[in-house]
Design an enzyme around this catalytic site. Structure first.
Site, short mmCIF file in Angstrom:
data_model
loop_
_atom_site.label_atom_id
_atom_site.label_comp_id
_atom_site.label_asym_id
_atom_site.label_seq_id
_atom_site.Cartn_x
_atom_site.Cartn_y
_atom_site.Cartn_z
N HIS A 1 -4.45 3.47 43.20
CA HIS A 1 -4.69 2.19 43.98
C HIS A 1 -5.83 2.59 44.71
O HIS A 1 -6.65 3.58 44.74
CB HIS A 1 -3.43 2.07 44.69
CG HIS A 1 -2.96 3.22 45.68
ND1 HIS A 1 -2.86 4.34 45.43
CD2 HIS A 1 -2.93 3.18 47.12
CE1 HIS A 1 -2.31 5.20 46.30
NE2 HIS A 1 -2.40 4.39 47.47
N HIS B 1 -6.17 2.70 48.34
CA HIS B 1 -6.14 3.27 49.74
C HIS B 1 -7.39 4.11 49.70
O HIS B 1 -7.48 4.94 48.82
CB HIS B 1 -4.82 3.54 50.06
CG HIS B 1 -3.82 2.71 50.52
ND1 HIS B 1 -2.42 2.79 50.24
CD2 HIS B 1 -3.99 1.49 51.05
CE1 HIS B 1 -1.73 1.72 50.82
NE2 HIS B 1 -2.81 0.85 51.21
N ASP C 1 -7.50 7.24 50.82
CA ASP C 1 -7.20 8.68 50.40
C ASP C 1 -7.34 8.79 48.93
O ASP C 1 -7.28 10.07 48.53
CB ASP C 1 -6.15 9.26 51.07
CG ASP C 1 -4.73 8.45 50.83
OD1 ASP C 1 -4.89 7.13 50.60
OD2 ASP C 1 -3.77 8.90 50.90
N HIS C 2 -7.40 7.83 48.16
CA HIS C 2 -7.23 7.86 46.82
C HIS C 2 -8.66 7.48 46.04
O HIS C 2 -9.06 7.74 45.04
CB HIS C 2 -6.27 7.27 46.31
CG HIS C 2 -5.19 7.62 46.70
ND1 HIS C 2 -4.36 8.43 45.72
CD2 HIS C 2 -4.47 7.62 47.73
CE1 HIS C 2 -3.07 8.70 46.33
NE2 HIS C 2 -3.02 8.03 47.49
N HIS D 1 4.57 0.39 45.33
CA HIS D 1 4.04 0.77 46.77
C HIS D 1 3.75 -0.49 47.42
O HIS D 1 3.83 -1.34 47.01
CB HIS D 1 2.72 1.69 46.47
CG HIS D 1 2.31 2.45 47.44
ND1 HIS D 1 3.13 2.98 48.56
CD2 HIS D 1 0.77 2.53 47.85
CE1 HIS D 1 2.44 3.52 49.51
NE2 HIS D 1 0.88 3.43 48.89
N ASP E 1 2.39 7.77 45.60
CA ASP E 1 2.61 6.47 46.20
C ASP E 1 3.41 5.37 45.71
O ASP E 1 2.98 4.34 45.11
CB ASP E 1 1.11 5.82 46.57
CG ASP E 1 0.24 6.80 47.40
OD1 ASP E 1 -0.09 6.39 48.52
OD2 ASP E 1 -0.06 7.62 47.05
N HIS F 1 0.88 15.49 47.18
CA HIS F 1 0.73 14.24 47.97
C HIS F 1 1.52 14.62 49.21
O HIS F 1 2.45 13.56 49.75
CB HIS F 1 1.04 12.92 47.28
CG HIS F 1 0.33 11.54 48.22
ND1 HIS F 1 1.27 11.17 49.16
CD2 HIS F 1 -0.74 11.05 48.01
CE1 HIS F 1 0.13 9.97 49.67
NE2 HIS F 1 -0.74 10.10 48.80
#
EC number: 3.1.26.11
Length: 304
Positions: free
Chosen positions: A61, A63, A65-66, A138, A206, A265
């Site tokens: 996805h 976000h 941090d990814h 998520h 997530d 994670h």
């Protein structure tokens, strides 16, 4: 043989000694990556693996941090003399997101190919990897991935000789192509045994623990799953923010009958994940609170 490295294990933000969650695999000269947060390329360098063979990057996805580490990684891959196209896979909107990030990485010596996922379940075949993408639960659209390496059956030499097929034609049959000799067609199933067990890695971060995860992880050699919270009393927070606890991940692993599960994670508040793994192991004994750089060589059953 499939090499698997969990480059980082952190969720939300990188920490000293803990990079953001990312996975990298190597098979037959081709590398695949899942997620690329801030600092991921440092984790690759620390591991000592090469950037140039990365042929596929899948995103769960969008976000930060990814995916926020992508521009720097693309520049580094470009500096490794890569010329062939690089395939990016992710939820709908991938092209728009990557175009925005490329404002700071505008010139690359290779083409980017985009595959945008729109369905609940999708299958892709790329560079020898069979990839099953599945939508999880998520706060934003998010996918998990199963990476499989299929293995064909054994070639029956005696049967090929009995049928009078010349040795020069065997390779084509072994690679799934029919051959014609004196107007007679010979198909692979005439000389190939049943398909043998391949290798399978499933990766999910997530998400709440939903059935589609255990369905896709079924009988995986390795299941890498988020364990955002390990402490007692975090169930309500996991539900609110659509993440998982260690024990919820362990139940998925048990339901899927996987060989081994690595947790990843972790919440930044979870300083020592290994201190909280015992309850998860009561549900699924082969649970490991993974650390950055954890690596395994997955081998076919008869490779020892």
């Amino acid at each position: 043989m499939l090499d698997v490295c969990l480059l980082g294990t952190s969720g939300m933000l990188p920490l000293p000694g803990r990079w953001l969650t990312s996975l990298m695999t190597r098979y037959n000269g081709s590398s695949l990556m899942i997620d690329c947060g801030e600092g991921t390329q440092i984790a690759v360098k620390q591991k000592g693996w090469s950037f140039n063979p990365i042929d596929v990057i899948c995103f769960t996805h969008y976000h930060a941090d990814h995916i926020s580490g992508l521009p720097g990684l693309l520049l580094t891959i470009g500096n490794s003399d890569r010329k062939k196209p690089l395939t990016l896979v992710g939820p709908k909107g991938l092209g728009r997101v990557v175009s925005s990030l490329r404002v700071i990485a505008p010139e690359l010596p290779f083409e980017l190919k985009f595959i945008e996922l729109t369905n609940q379940q999708e299958h892709l075949s790329i560079c020898g990897y069979e990839i099953d993408a599945f939508r999880v639960n998520h706060a934003v659209i998010c996918y998990g991935y199963s990476i499989s390496i299929p293995r064909i059956g054994k070639f029956d030499v005696e049967k090929a000789k009995e049928l009078g097929i010349p040795c020069s034609m065997w390779n084509k049959l072994q690679h799934g192509t029919a051959v014609t000799i004196d107007d007679k067609e010979y198909t692979p199933d005439m000389v190939m045994g049943a398909a043998r067990k391949g290798l399978k890695v499933t990766y999910c971060t997530d998400s709440r623990p939903v059935q589609i995860i255990s369905d896709n992880a079924k009988e995986s050699d390795l299941f890498i799953c988020e364990g955002m919270y390990g402490e007692d009393g975090k169930e309500a927070k996991a539900k609110e923010y659509k993440h998982m606890t260690f024990t919820e991940a362990a139940q998925l692993a048990k339901n899927a009958d996987v060989r081994e599960m690595w947790l990843t994670h972790y919440s930044p508040s979870l300083v020592r994940p290994q201190d909280y793994v015992d309850k998860a192991r009561k549900i699924f004994p082969a649970t490991i609170a993974a650390n950055d750089g954890r690596t395994v060589e997955l081998k076919f059953d008869d490779e020892g």
